[in-house]
Design a protein around this motif. Structure first.
Motif, PDB file in Angstrom:
ATOM      1  N   ILE A   8       0.818  -1.219   0.000  1.00  0.00           N
ATOM      2  CA  ILE A   8       0.000   0.000   0.000  1.00  0.00           C
ATOM      3  C   ILE A   8       0.854   1.273   0.000  1.00  0.00           C
ATOM      4  O   ILE A   8       0.476   2.282  -0.576  1.00  0.00           O
ATOM      5  CB  ILE A   8      -0.980  -0.029   1.205  1.00  0.00           C
ATOM      6  CG1 ILE A   8      -1.924   1.162   1.218  1.00  0.00           C
ATOM      7  CG2 ILE A   8      -0.280  -0.089   2.533  1.00  0.00           C
ATOM      8  CD1 ILE A   8      -3.194   0.909   0.507  1.00  0.00           C
ATOM      9  N   ASN A   9       2.023   1.197   0.619  1.00  0.00           N
ATOM     10  CA  ASN A   9       2.838   2.413   0.702  1.00  0.00           C
ATOM     11  C   ASN A   9       3.946   2.468  -0.345  1.00  0.00           C
ATOM     12  O   ASN A   9       4.860   3.300  -0.238  1.00  0.00           O
ATOM     13  CB  ASN A   9       3.434   2.551   2.108  1.00  0.00           C
ATOM     14  CG  ASN A   9       2.360   2.915   3.105  1.00  0.00           C
ATOM     15  OD1 ASN A   9       1.397   3.603   2.751  1.00  0.00           O
ATOM     16  ND2 ASN A   9       2.477   2.430   4.327  1.00  0.00           N
TER      17      ASN A   9
ATOM     18  N   ASP B 175      16.522   9.913  -1.958  1.00  0.00           N
ATOM     19  CA  ASP B 175      17.674  10.749  -1.594  1.00  0.00           C
ATOM     20  C   ASP B 175      18.395  10.145  -0.407  1.00  0.00           C
ATOM     21  O   ASP B 175      17.749   9.604   0.494  1.00  0.00           O
ATOM     22  CB  ASP B 175      17.188  12.148  -1.193  1.00  0.00           C
ATOM     23  CG  ASP B 175      16.589  12.877  -2.373  1.00  0.00           C
ATOM     24  OD1 ASP B 175      16.875  12.473  -3.503  1.00  0.00           O
ATOM     25  OD2 ASP B 175      15.829  13.833  -2.147  1.00  0.00           O
ATOM     26  N   THR B 176      19.677  10.258  -0.429  1.00  0.00           N
ATOM     27  CA  THR B 176      20.400   9.824   0.760  1.00  0.00           C
ATOM     28  C   THR B 176      21.592  10.761   0.952  1.00  0.00           C
ATOM     29  O   THR B 176      21.936  11.544   0.080  1.00  0.00           O
ATOM     30  CB  THR B 176      20.827   8.348   0.651  1.00  0.00           C
ATOM     31  OG1 THR B 176      21.328   7.935   1.904  1.00  0.00           O
ATOM     32  CG2 THR B 176      21.886   8.132  -0.407  1.00  0.00           C
ATOM     33  N   PHE B 177      22.174  10.651   2.086  1.00  0.00           N
ATOM     34  CA  PHE B 177      23.245  11.552   2.442  1.00  0.00           C
ATOM     35  C   PHE B 177      24.560  10.790   2.352  1.00  0.00           C
ATOM     36  O   PHE B 177      24.699   9.732   2.956  1.00  0.00           O
ATOM     37  CB  PHE B 177      22.992  12.009   3.889  1.00  0.00           C
ATOM     38  CG  PHE B 177      23.432  13.396   4.161  1.00  0.00           C
ATOM     39  CD1 PHE B 177      22.937  14.460   3.411  1.00  0.00           C
ATOM     40  CD2 PHE B 177      24.319  13.654   5.194  1.00  0.00           C
ATOM     41  CE1 PHE B 177      23.334  15.758   3.682  1.00  0.00           C
ATOM     42  CE2 PHE B 177      24.723  14.950   5.457  1.00  0.00           C
ATOM     43  CZ  PHE B 177      24.235  16.006   4.707  1.00  0.00           C
TER      44      PHE B 177
ATOM     45  N   VAL C  64      23.874  15.355  -0.596  1.00  0.00           N
ATOM     46  CA  VAL C  64      22.652  14.604  -0.851  1.00  0.00           C
ATOM     47  C   VAL C  64      22.795  13.939  -2.217  1.00  0.00           C
ATOM     48  O   VAL C  64      23.044  14.601  -3.217  1.00  0.00           O
ATOM     49  CB  VAL C  64      21.429  15.536  -0.836  1.00  0.00           C
ATOM     50  CG1 VAL C  64      20.172  14.768  -1.229  1.00  0.00           C
ATOM     51  CG2 VAL C  64      21.242  16.159   0.519  1.00  0.00           C
TER      52      VAL C  64
ATOM     53  N   LYS D 123      -1.049   1.761  -4.672  1.00  0.00           N
ATOM     54  CA  LYS D 123      -2.020   2.717  -5.199  1.00  0.00           C
ATOM     55  C   LYS D 123      -1.625   3.098  -6.613  1.00  0.00           C
ATOM     56  O   LYS D 123      -0.450   3.319  -6.901  1.00  0.00           O
ATOM     57  CB  LYS D 123      -2.047   3.951  -4.307  1.00  0.00           C
ATOM     58  CG  LYS D 123      -2.827   3.714  -3.045  1.00  0.00           C
ATOM     59  CD  LYS D 123      -2.808   4.928  -2.179  1.00  0.00           C
ATOM     60  CE  LYS D 123      -1.407   5.194  -1.699  1.00  0.00           C
ATOM     61  NZ  LYS D 123      -1.296   6.293  -0.794  1.00  0.00           N
TER      62      LYS D 123
ATOM     63  N   GLU E 253      -1.907   5.772  -8.280  1.00  0.00           N
ATOM     64  CA  GLU E 253      -1.270   7.078  -8.469  1.00  0.00           C
ATOM     65  C   GLU E 253       0.213   7.013  -8.139  1.00  0.00           C
ATOM     66  O   GLU E 253       1.041   7.640  -8.785  1.00  0.00           O
ATOM     67  CB  GLU E 253      -1.905   8.149  -7.573  1.00  0.00           C
ATOM     68  CG  GLU E 253      -3.419   8.199  -7.602  1.00  0.00           C
ATOM     69  CD  GLU E 253      -4.046   7.181  -6.668  1.00  0.00           C
ATOM     70  OE1 GLU E 253      -3.807   7.272  -5.473  1.00  0.00           O
ATOM     71  OE2 GLU E 253      -4.748   6.271  -7.160  1.00  0.00           O
TER      72      GLU E 253
END
Lengths: 579, 308
Positions: free
Chosen positions: B97-98, B108-110, B115, B141, B143
């Protein structure tokens, strides 16, 4: 013995499984003494449906049906059929040998009260003893019967039926032939008359047969404590009780019988209906009565009403089929609207937080701005469980729109079911002082939406009481969110006025302002209790203001059938958003 | 391994010409040794020549596949088998779902005070010409996976705002699986569905289930092979007729249960934990139990079930 619906369903499942056909409708089911579905016997019944031409077998069962010893003849046949089904299935399902042995042990070791004797038991016992590999001492005649009865795997249905008839003719002539003297009959007069259903665990029985026997017993034979059978004493007895209360009671029972003949038998025991009446028929609905039915008629009812329901059902279905494409489309559309609306509810809301998922791009804010909120946290609102009740106005004013209303009810119910939302559908109308609530499908009866086509309009409508009764049923449900959709023309009409005030002539007729106000009151009461009440208006333009008064803004008017799904969709969408 | 797969395809009766093309595809496109570990070594094989032919042809033509079917029909087995047959590294991406673009394409990561982008599985798969298995695609989903539209259609690109735009390697294929009717699944929108060739996979046939069991349990006695096959078919029929949910119709559960029997657990107990208990509804469990009891004795000895 009480057979719970779950056990009945279990029995049917075993039968279907063994028959490898889920369309089989079996007249027979097997239960043990505690009313639990019997695995072995139900398998046998199912297997017989699979391996035999049951229509042919039915000729035997039809032949013995009129006989008072029907249960005996049926039991006899099943002993033979058991042997056949076992022989046919033993290679396919080796486990049957274990199951049969276990069953045989229960028959042989079964304890029965000594005072009872059943001929069919003796035969059955001998049969299962042989099945268990024992050589029990049996009477010659029993052995002869078993010889004829134990069908092998290669027997055809024709042979089975032929042999069953031979066994009956040779050994146990039917009542009409019983004048002929016969060994068994002479030895054991009356013994055949004992019903098979009361025998050892594992007995086969037809639940309907059980009920009918019970009924016959109660009415024809009488039960202890009932009125004396002697006609003289009876009239004396009656006179003594001829009080006003008794007459009233008599009239009431008569009225209940009439309503049952018209709308179907009550789904609740009378005591429960009366308790509900005490609770609900108060205030404006004092002296009113309720009738809860599933629209099922007693077997002996051959009334015009029943025919009318069937005829209307055909018309409703025909109308639905004629517009199948459009209706199907409406279902799909409505389903999609509801699904999408529910999906939106699952949309997580995300916000910046001091814990959660690290957002790499924001880490610099922590280093340079001391902002700890460099994480994203998302929460999802769970809307909880949801149920929808659909109440169809089935009063005479809908008579020209019956087919349309039935289709609309079906479309809504089907769409909700496809979204896995529990839905219950009932209709209401008022006849005499009875408000009839006809339940078509309950929350858990998925796949039974077709029952909505049993919808038929007649009589008046006391909307207030119907809504009150519906709300009462809804309040008892366990769902977190409950929606009631009423398909109505917003025009309450009932010649029975409002209880408690007989002096004001306006109040002597439940219609117009009086009816509308009362219905509106019930709707407000329901909303205060947290139940959403929506109306799909099905009447004439001129009645819209009245319907608006009752249902407020939660009302939609269907201008064209093509737009039905969209309009109801918007209505539901708004409601779901508000949850 | 891939040779094994090709032999298996031959045994299954797949058209010779197709097998030759698969072999050619594989020979022409080697995989670097550091990605070799990503080429699946299937434990289970998919049986069903028609489906195999449809899938292979579509993949050879550069199409993406959507495998649609009820539970326990071998969607993931087929997806894995296909990657193995074509000898491509595969990335398994489970949708939920997520699931969103960052979990698919990258986030993105550091790194060293800067970044930067950490690539997601879709990106990796696209760059290395792998097979991306999009498992349970309809759990996500619509979208949030719209980002895949450009990747899956003729454009074959991944555009990552703020970073770069890459074109998919010519060998990249996506195989999505979806189950229609699981709780939590939803309709796939048309835009996404149109980017796949959709294969509706049938429920496993008795003959194929027998083959599967034979391969998995060479020591299983014929009598019990029949009963386990029959048991699965009985449950399947019950499920098709909506008398039980698909929770207990669990091929994985059945195979695991037979493994437990092989280890010595009584059949009744093994089937209970492998199949019956998958349902959390008391009544449904009763129905499933009835089906089992009409097939398998409660406590047969191990040697009755297995030859060794």
């Amino acid at each position: 013995m009480v057979i719970h619906s779950q056990e009945k369903q279990r029995a049917l499942n075993i039968i279907w499984n063994a028959a490898a056909d889920y369309a089989v409708k079996s007249e027979f089911e097997g239960y043990d003494a505690e009313g639990r579905a019997d695995l072995y016997w139900n398998y046998i019944i199912g297997a017989i449906h699979r391996h035999c031409d049951f229509d042919q077998l039915q000729t035997y069962f039809d032949r013995v049906r009129p006989d008072s010893d029907r249960a005996f003849y049926e039991g006899l046949a099943w002993i033979g059929l058991e042997n056949y089904a076992f022989e046919r299935g033993r290679d396919e399902r080796p486990v049957l040998e274990d199951l049969r042995r276990a069953y045989a042990e229960s028959v042989l070791g079964g304890r029965r009260p000594e005072e009872f004797y059943f001929l069919v038991d003796e035969i059955s016992k001998a049969h299962f003893a042989r099945a268990a590999g024992l050589q029990p001492p049996v009477r010659e005649q029993v052995a002869a019967v078993l010889e004829m009865l134990e069908f092998g795997a290669d027997a055809t249905t024709e042979e089975i039926v032929l042999r069953l008839n031979q066994v009956v003719d040779q050994h146990f002539p039917l009542a009409q032939d019983r004048k002929k003297a016969h060994l068994f009959h002479i030895e054991l007069p009356f013994r055949l008359n004992l019903p098979l259903k009361k025998k050892h665990p594992g007995s086969l029985q037809n639940p309907f047969l059980d009920i009918s026997l019970l009924n016959v017993f109660n009415t024809a034979a009488g039960t202890p404590g009932e009125e004396p059978a002697d006609p003289d004493k009876k009239s004396e007895h009656s006179r003594k009780n001829l009080s006003w209360e008794a007459i009233k009671e008599q009239q009431e029972s008569k009225a209940r019988e009439t309503i049952q003949a018209r709308y179907g038998v009550s789904m609740l025991p009378e005591a429960q209906t009366r308790a509900l009446e005490q609770q609900l028929c108060t205030g404006n609905h004092k002296d009113c009565r309720l009738h809860f039915t599933r629209g099922e008629f007693a077997a002996q009812t051959e009334s015009d009403h029943r025919k009318a329901v069937l005829k209307q059902r055909e018309k409703n279905q025909q109308h639905f089929k004629e517009n199948l494409a459009r209706n199907h489309n409406s279902i799909l559309k409505l389903t999609n609207i509801i699904k999408n609306t529910l999906l939106i509810h699952f949309e997580p809301s995300t916000y910046r937080s001091e814990s959660g998922q690290l957002v790499g791009g924001r880490v610099w804010r922590n280093l340079h701005l001391n902002d700890n909120r460099v994480f994203l946290k998302s929460t999802r609102d769970d809307i909880g469980s949801l149920s929808v009740d659909l109440l169809l106005d089935a009063s005479g004013s809908q008579i020209d729109r019956q087919e349309m209303l039935a289709s609309q009810g079906y479309i809504i119910a089907e769409s909700l079911q496809r979204c896995q939302i529990p839905v219950r559908v009932f209709s209401f109308c008022t006849n005499s002082n009875f408000t009839v609530i006809n339940l078509f499908r309950n929350y858990d009866e998925d796949g039974k939406n077709e029952a909505v086509f049993n919808y038929r309009a007649s009589g008046c409508n006391r909307d207030g009481l119907a809504i009150r009764a519906a709300l009462h049923l809804i309040e008892k449900s366990q769902y977190d969110h409950r929606i009631l959709i009423v398909l109505s023309d917003g025009k309450p009409v009932d010649p029975h006025g409002i209880g408690g005030n007989r002096t004001d002539p306006d109040l002597n007729f439940y219609a117009d302002t009086v009816g509308v106000n009362d219905a509106a009151l019930e709707v407000r009461r329901g909303r205060l209790n947290g139940i959403s009440i929506l109306c799909v208006f099905t009447g004439l333009d001129e009645d819209i203001p009245a319907a608006q008064k009752i249902y407020g803004n939660d009302l939609v008017f269907i201008k064209s059938a093509e737009k039905f799904a969209d309009i109801v969709g918007v209505l539901l969408k708004n409601e779901l958003r508000n949850i | 391994m891939s040779d094994d797969m090709l032999n298996f395809l031959k045994e299954e009766g797949i058209r010779e010409s197709l097998i030759r093309e698969v072999a050619r595809f594989r020979d022409a496109n080697g995989v670097s040794p550091d990605l070799d570990y990503r080429i699946p070594r299937p434990r289970f094989l998919y049986y069903g020549a028609d489906i195999w032919e449809q899938a292979i042809t579509a993949l050879l033509c550069g199409e993406n596949l959507l495998l649609v079917s009820p539970k326990a029909t071998g969607k993931n087995v087929l997806a894995e088998n296909l990657a193995a047959a074509f000898g491509r590294p595969s990335w398994d991406i489970s949708f939920h779902i997520n699931t969103d673009s960052s979990s698919l394409i990258g986030t993105d990561t550091f790194e060293n005070g800067r970044v930067v982008q950490r690539h997601g599985p879709i990106y990796e798969c696209a760059v290395h010409g792998g097979f991306g298995v999009l498992d349970e695609i309809n759990m996500a989903k619509n979208e949030s996976i719209a980002i895949l539209h450009a990747t899956l259609d003729f454009r074959r690109i991944i555009d990552i705002p703020g970073y770069s735009k890459i074109t998919l390697d010519g060998l990249t294929r996506f195989i999505a699986t979806m189950n229609y009717g699981y709780a939590g699944t939803r309709e796939l929108n048309e835009a996404l569905a149109s980017r796949f060739m959709v294969i509706r996979m049938p429920t496993i046939s008795s003959a194929n289930l027998r083959k599967l069991l034979k391969r998995e349990f060479p020591n299983l006695r014929e009598k019990y092979m029949e009963q386990f096959t029959g048991l699965f078919q009985d449950l399947q029929k019950k499920c098709e007729n909506s008398e039980i949910s698909s929770k207990s119709l669990d091929l994985r559960g059945l195979i695991s249960a037979i493994h437990l029997m092989e280890k010595g657990l009584p059949a009744g107990a093994a089937l209970e934990i492998g199949i019956t208990n998958k349902s959390f509804d008391d009544f449904e469990r009763d129905l499933v139990e009835d089906v089992i009891r009409l097939r398998i004795p409660q406590a047969p000895r191990r040697e009755e079930i297995f030859t060794d």
